[in-house]
Design a protein around this motif. Sequence first.
Motif, mmCIF file in Angstrom:
data_model
loop_
_atom_site.group_PDB
_atom_site.id
_atom_site.type_symbol
_atom_site.label_atom_id
_atom_site.label_comp_id
_atom_site.label_asym_id
_atom_site.label_seq_id
_atom_site.Cartn_x
_atom_site.Cartn_y
_atom_site.Cartn_z
ATOM 1 N N ALA A 1 3.467 59.798 -9.464
ATOM 2 C CA ALA A 1 5.067 59.842 -9.988
ATOM 3 C C ALA A 1 5.148 59.423 -11.435
ATOM 4 N N ALA A 2 4.312 58.439 -11.840
ATOM 5 C CA ALA A 2 4.283 57.941 -13.124
ATOM 6 C C ALA A 2 3.714 59.108 -14.171
ATOM 7 N N LEU A 3 2.573 59.775 -13.733
ATOM 8 C CA LEU A 3 1.985 60.708 -14.410
ATOM 9 C C LEU A 3 2.858 62.088 -14.413
ATOM 10 N N GLY A 4 3.563 62.135 -13.383
ATOM 11 C CA GLY A 4 4.554 63.461 -13.306
ATOM 12 C C GLY A 4 5.379 63.106 -14.510
ATOM 13 N N HIS A 5 5.925 61.811 -14.460
ATOM 14 C CA HIS A 5 6.951 61.490 -15.598
ATOM 15 C C HIS A 5 6.481 61.677 -17.081
ATOM 16 N N ALA A 6 5.454 61.238 -17.169
ATOM 17 C CA ALA A 6 4.559 61.388 -18.345
ATOM 18 C C ALA A 6 4.152 62.920 -18.793
ATOM 19 N N GLY A 7 3.857 63.481 -18.075
ATOM 20 C CA GLY A 7 3.709 65.067 -18.082
ATOM 21 C C GLY A 7 4.826 65.771 -18.731
ATOM 22 N N TYR A 8 5.729 65.297 -17.962
ATOM 23 C CA TYR A 8 7.084 66.137 -18.137
ATOM 24 C C TYR A 8 7.696 65.789 -19.471
ATOM 25 N N LEU A 9 7.525 64.380 -19.779
ATOM 26 C CA LEU A 9 7.702 64.261 -21.313
ATOM 27 C C LEU A 9 6.775 64.904 -22.340
ATOM 28 N N ALA A 10 5.558 65.141 -22.098
ATOM 29 C CA ALA A 10 4.823 65.493 -22.959
ATOM 30 C C ALA A 10 5.143 67.076 -23.099
ATOM 31 N N MET A 11 5.400 67.742 -22.107
ATOM 32 C CA MET A 11 5.910 69.131 -22.141
ATOM 33 C C MET A 11 7.141 69.231 -22.879
ATOM 34 N N LEU A 12 8.412 68.468 -22.645
ATOM 35 C CA LEU A 12 9.463 68.621 -23.154
ATOM 36 C C LEU A 12 9.272 68.151 -24.721
ATOM 37 N N GLY A 13 8.417 67.350 -25.125
ATOM 38 C CA GLY A 13 8.163 67.081 -26.769
ATOM 39 C C GLY A 13 7.588 68.051 -27.309
ATOM 40 N N SER A 14 6.446 68.782 -26.705
ATOM 41 C CA SER A 14 5.780 70.022 -27.144
ATOM 42 C C SER A 14 6.904 70.899 -27.426
ATOM 43 N N ALA A 15 7.570 71.512 -26.464
ATOM 44 C CA ALA A 15 8.622 72.414 -26.572
ATOM 45 C C ALA A 15 9.629 72.159 -27.694
ATOM 46 N N ALA A 16 10.036 70.901 -28.044
ATOM 47 C CA ALA A 16 10.950 70.442 -28.836
ATOM 48 C C ALA A 16 10.368 70.565 -30.294
ATOM 49 N N GLY A 17 9.057 70.233 -30.431
ATOM 50 C CA GLY A 17 8.527 70.141 -31.680
ATOM 51 C C GLY A 17 8.315 71.698 -32.073
ATOM 52 N N LYS A 18 8.434 72.925 -31.149
ATOM 53 C CA LYS A 18 8.096 74.187 -31.748
ATOM 54 C C LYS A 18 9.634 74.891 -31.964
ATOM 55 N N ARG A 19 10.548 74.065 -31.458
ATOM 56 C CA ARG A 19 11.862 74.977 -31.734
ATOM 57 C C ARG A 19 12.506 74.465 -33.199
ATOM 58 N N ALA A 20 13.334 75.192 -33.667
ATOM 59 C CA ALA A 20 14.102 74.687 -34.577
ATOM 60 C C ALA A 20 15.302 73.839 -34.064
ATOM 61 N N GLY A 21 15.921 72.899 -34.705
ATOM 62 C CA GLY A 21 16.801 72.209 -33.893
ATOM 63 C C GLY A 21 16.227 71.379 -33.015
ATOM 64 N N GLY A 22 15.069 71.029 -32.780
ATOM 65 C CA GLY A 22 14.434 70.340 -31.540
ATOM 66 C C GLY A 22 14.386 68.701 -31.876
ATOM 67 N N ALA A 23 14.825 68.351 -33.205
ATOM 68 C CA ALA A 23 14.491 66.875 -33.270
ATOM 69 C C ALA A 23 15.221 65.953 -32.460
ATOM 70 N N PRO A 24 16.562 66.135 -32.033
ATOM 71 C CA PRO A 24 17.207 65.350 -30.824
ATOM 72 C C PRO A 24 16.515 65.144 -29.634
#
Length: 101
Positions: free
Chosen positions: A16-39
Amino acid sequence: MINLIAVIIAIASVLAALGHAGYLAMLGSAAGKRAGGAPVAQYVRSRWAIAGGTTAASLLAWLLTSGGTVSDVFAIIIAVGSGAVATKALQSTQAKYRSGG
């Protein structure tokens, strides 16, 4: 018997903990690649402490399963707590950023 239960609960907590960390990693990676993903990236950075804490606690619980019955009971308590926090944190993050489909 209690050791087997403690090990299973501890492994579930780690997942469960690694699932949460993995989801955050994917979300952060996607946000870094998008314009306006700073929030989104800022939100992800603010959640890393929870992900790290729950991962560390669940790994500690798994480590405690190598002791006796008393440490198995402590492992179960720690694993259930950290697993519940990790699951709730993952659900709240998913609800916040879930895109309809």
